[in-house]
Design a protein around this motif. Structure first.
Motif, PDB file in Angstrom:
ATOM      1  N   MET A 191       0.854  -1.170   0.069  1.00 41.15           N
ATOM      2  CA  MET A 191       0.046   0.098   0.134  1.00 41.15           C
ATOM      3  C   MET A 191       0.916   1.287   0.028  1.00 41.15           C
ATOM      4  O   MET A 191       1.858   1.211   0.666  1.00 41.15           O
ATOM      5  CB  MET A 191      -0.754   0.138   1.115  1.00 41.15           C
ATOM      6  CG  MET A 191      -1.834   1.394   1.418  1.00 41.15           C
ATOM      7  SD  MET A 191      -2.905   1.173   2.844  1.00 41.15           S
ATOM      8  CE  MET A 191      -4.077  -0.135   2.220  1.00 41.15           C
ATOM      9  N   ARG A 192       0.456   2.297  -0.800  1.00 44.13           N
ATOM     10  CA  ARG A 192       1.111   3.500  -0.793  1.00 44.13           C
ATOM     11  C   ARG A 192       0.557   4.545  -0.242  1.00 44.13           C
ATOM     12  O   ARG A 192      -0.592   4.660  -0.392  1.00 44.13           O
ATOM     13  CB  ARG A 192       1.556   4.010  -2.201  1.00 44.13           C
ATOM     14  CG  ARG A 192       2.546   2.885  -2.887  1.00 44.13           C
ATOM     15  CD  ARG A 192       2.837   3.403  -4.162  1.00 44.13           C
ATOM     16  NE  ARG A 192       1.778   3.415  -5.140  1.00 44.13           N
ATOM     17  CZ  ARG A 192       1.383   4.616  -5.900  1.00 44.13           C
ATOM     18  NH1 ARG A 192       2.077   5.596  -5.774  1.00 44.13           N
ATOM     19  NH2 ARG A 192       0.344   4.542  -6.632  1.00 44.13           N
ATOM     20  N   ARG A 193       0.939   5.515   0.270  1.00 42.96           N
ATOM     21  CA  ARG A 193       0.466   6.755   0.792  1.00 42.96           C
ATOM     22  C   ARG A 193       0.751   7.831  -0.442  1.00 42.96           C
ATOM     23  O   ARG A 193       1.662   8.052  -0.646  1.00 42.96           O
ATOM     24  CB  ARG A 193       1.272   7.180   2.179  1.00 42.96           C
ATOM     25  CG  ARG A 193       0.335   8.352   2.778  1.00 42.96           C
ATOM     26  CD  ARG A 193       0.821   8.817   4.191  1.00 42.96           C
ATOM     27  NE  ARG A 193       2.285   9.359   4.133  1.00 42.96           N
ATOM     28  CZ  ARG A 193       3.342   8.839   4.563  1.00 42.96           C
ATOM     29  NH1 ARG A 193       3.182   7.608   5.166  1.00 42.96           N
ATOM     30  NH2 ARG A 193       4.254   9.422   4.693  1.00 42.96           N
ATOM     31  N   LEU A 194      -0.470   8.523  -0.666  1.00 41.54           N
ATOM     32  CA  LEU A 194      -0.334   9.195  -1.664  1.00 41.54           C
ATOM     33  C   LEU A 194      -0.110  10.779  -1.399  1.00 41.54           C
ATOM     34  O   LEU A 194       0.384  11.549  -1.885  1.00 41.54           O
ATOM     35  CB  LEU A 194      -1.352   9.161  -2.704  1.00 41.54           C
ATOM     36  CG  LEU A 194      -1.746   7.686  -3.501  1.00 41.54           C
ATOM     37  CD1 LEU A 194      -2.687   7.683  -4.279  1.00 41.54           C
ATOM     38  CD2 LEU A 194      -0.330   7.536  -3.941  1.00 41.54           C
ATOM     39  N   PHE A 195      -0.749  10.921  -0.178  1.00 44.30           N
ATOM     40  CA  PHE A 195      -0.583  12.439   0.270  1.00 44.30           C
ATOM     41  C   PHE A 195      -0.093  12.253   1.592  1.00 44.30           C
ATOM     42  O   PHE A 195      -0.772  11.171   2.582  1.00 44.30           O
ATOM     43  CB  PHE A 195      -2.145  12.904   0.214  1.00 44.30           C
ATOM     44  CG  PHE A 195      -2.586  13.475  -1.065  1.00 44.30           C
ATOM     45  CD1 PHE A 195      -2.424  14.946  -1.425  1.00 44.30           C
ATOM     46  CD2 PHE A 195      -3.079  12.633  -1.987  1.00 44.30           C
ATOM     47  CE1 PHE A 195      -2.782  15.033  -2.971  1.00 44.30           C
ATOM     48  CE2 PHE A 195      -3.390  13.107  -3.439  1.00 44.30           C
ATOM     49  CZ  PHE A 195      -3.285  14.385  -3.653  1.00 44.30           C
ATOM     50  N   PRO A 196       0.205  13.093   2.292  1.00 42.62           N
ATOM     51  CA  PRO A 196       0.957  13.147   3.728  1.00 42.62           C
ATOM     52  C   PRO A 196      -0.338  13.124   4.752  1.00 42.62           C
ATOM     53  O   PRO A 196      -1.380  13.746   4.432  1.00 42.62           O
ATOM     54  CB  PRO A 196       1.831  14.340   3.614  1.00 42.62           C
ATOM     55  CG  PRO A 196       1.250  15.533   2.928  1.00 42.62           C
ATOM     56  CD  PRO A 196       0.978  14.493   1.793  1.00 42.62           C
ATOM     57  N   VAL A 197      -0.365  12.602   5.691  1.00 43.34           N
ATOM     58  CA  VAL A 197      -1.318  12.609   6.892  1.00 43.34           C
ATOM     59  C   VAL A 197      -0.874  13.989   7.544  1.00 43.34           C
ATOM     60  O   VAL A 197      -0.066  14.558   7.394  1.00 43.34           O
ATOM     61  CB  VAL A 197      -1.279  11.482   7.575  1.00 43.34           C
ATOM     62  CG1 VAL A 197      -1.585  10.228   6.967  1.00 43.34           C
ATOM     63  CG2 VAL A 197       0.254  11.491   8.430  1.00 43.34           C
ATOM     64  N   ASP A 244      -3.524  -1.402  -5.332  1.00 44.12           N
ATOM     65  CA  ASP A 244      -4.030  -2.276  -6.686  1.00 44.12           C
ATOM     66  C   ASP A 244      -5.220  -1.717  -7.215  1.00 44.12           C
ATOM     67  O   ASP A 244      -6.132  -1.997  -7.589  1.00 44.12           O
ATOM     68  CB  ASP A 244      -4.444  -3.694  -5.708  1.00 44.12           C
ATOM     69  CG  ASP A 244      -4.729  -4.540  -6.773  1.00 44.12           C
ATOM     70  OD1 ASP A 244      -4.186  -4.380  -8.142  1.00 44.12           O
ATOM     71  OD2 ASP A 244      -5.697  -5.701  -6.975  1.00 44.12           O
ATOM     72  N   GLY A 245      -5.037  -0.300  -7.223  1.00 44.72           N
ATOM     73  CA  GLY A 245      -6.057   0.760  -7.969  1.00 44.72           C
ATOM     74  C   GLY A 245      -7.009   1.160  -7.172  1.00 44.72           C
ATOM     75  O   GLY A 245      -7.937   1.862  -7.513  1.00 44.72           O
TER      76      GLY A 245
END
Length: 264
Positions: free
Chosen positions: A1-7, A254-255
């Motif tokens: 799993m990737r984090r696309l935006f910072p928390v 996975d999309g």
């Protein structure tokens, strides 16, 4: 799993174990502890969070069920959100369609729940005006924590008696037949349930939005197309002015996109 935006600063980056990638730089499956940190409730109490899944073309269900547009990771997040909650609020129609069962105790979260004074599992609170429910189902007959029934003061006495006989706790949260969302939140908080989670369905979520009691929405965007006439994640009358929420975090696997939005 990737984090696309910072928390946000309420969930520090170090809570993710140093980032979203392993030592080799490859994407990896996050641990349950990392997911729990990412979705931790804020300090504000009470806090009502919604959790829903939607297809790319806006369907909340396929053939009346959410499972066909979900995924294994979506279900891991679903389970994590339940493990963080004091109570799960759900509409009666969703109970009937999805075959709701009692929330179960999760050994992985037992210590964390005990540390903040929570019981072994969240209670399920069913919102219903008619109390047209099968009280022989495990949700009522054998829950780990007694199931709550949120209804109005004008609910049929016979149905109320049947619910109580089955072991459910009936909570009046409205003057007539229906439930007032704001009063329901207050009533649950009065019972010590401050971390609130709703899993819909769409009609209930729409009512919560219209009453302006929803603080946060966790929305899974499924990379699927269904067409048809399925409901959106929220139904009912339109609000006069669209409610603007802000993005807290966005994860991808996975999309599937897993967004967390909250009221400013």
């Amino acid at each position: 799993m990737r984090r696309l935006f910072p928390v946000t600063d309420e969930t520090p980056a170090q809570a993710f174990g140093g980032g979203e990638r392993g030592a080799a730089g490859a994407d990896r499956e996050w641990s349950l502890a990392e997911l729990a940190a990412a979705y931790a409730y804020p300090a504000q109490r009470p806090w009502l969070r919604g959790n829903m899944v939607s297809s790319l073309d806006g369907a909340a269900q396929h053939d009346g069920h959410s499972q066909p547009i979900s995924s294994a990771t979506d279900m891991r997040i679903f389970g994590t959100l339940r493990a963080l909650a004091d109570v799960v609020v759900v509409g009666a129609e969703t109970v009937r369609q999805e075959g709701y069962r009692p929330a179960r105790a999760r050994a992985e979260f037992a210590a964390a729940r005990k540390a903040v004074g929570q019981g072994p599992a969240p209670a399920i609170a069913v919102v219903t005006a008619s109390l047209d429910l099968d009280f022989s189902l495990p949700l009522f007959a054998s829950p780990l924590v007694p199931t709550l029934i949120l209804t109005g003061a004008a609910a049929a006495p016979g149905k109320v008696a049947a619910a109580e006989k089955a072991g459910a706790r009936v909570v009046v949260a409205g003057e007539g037949m229906g439930v007032d969302p704001e009063r329901a939140v207050r009533a649950l908080a009065g019972l010590g349930h401050h971390r609130l989670l709703t899993e819909g369905g769409p009609r209930l979520l729409g009512q919560l939005i219209a009453a302006e009691v929803l603080d946060e929405l966790c929305l899974t965007l499924s990379p699927t197309l269904t067409a048809g006439s399925a409901q959106r994640v929220a139904g009912g009358p339109s609000v006069a002015v669209p409610r603007r929420f802000e993005l807290v975090s966005l994860l991808e696997e996975d999309g599937f996109l897993f967004g967390r939005y909250r009221r400013p």
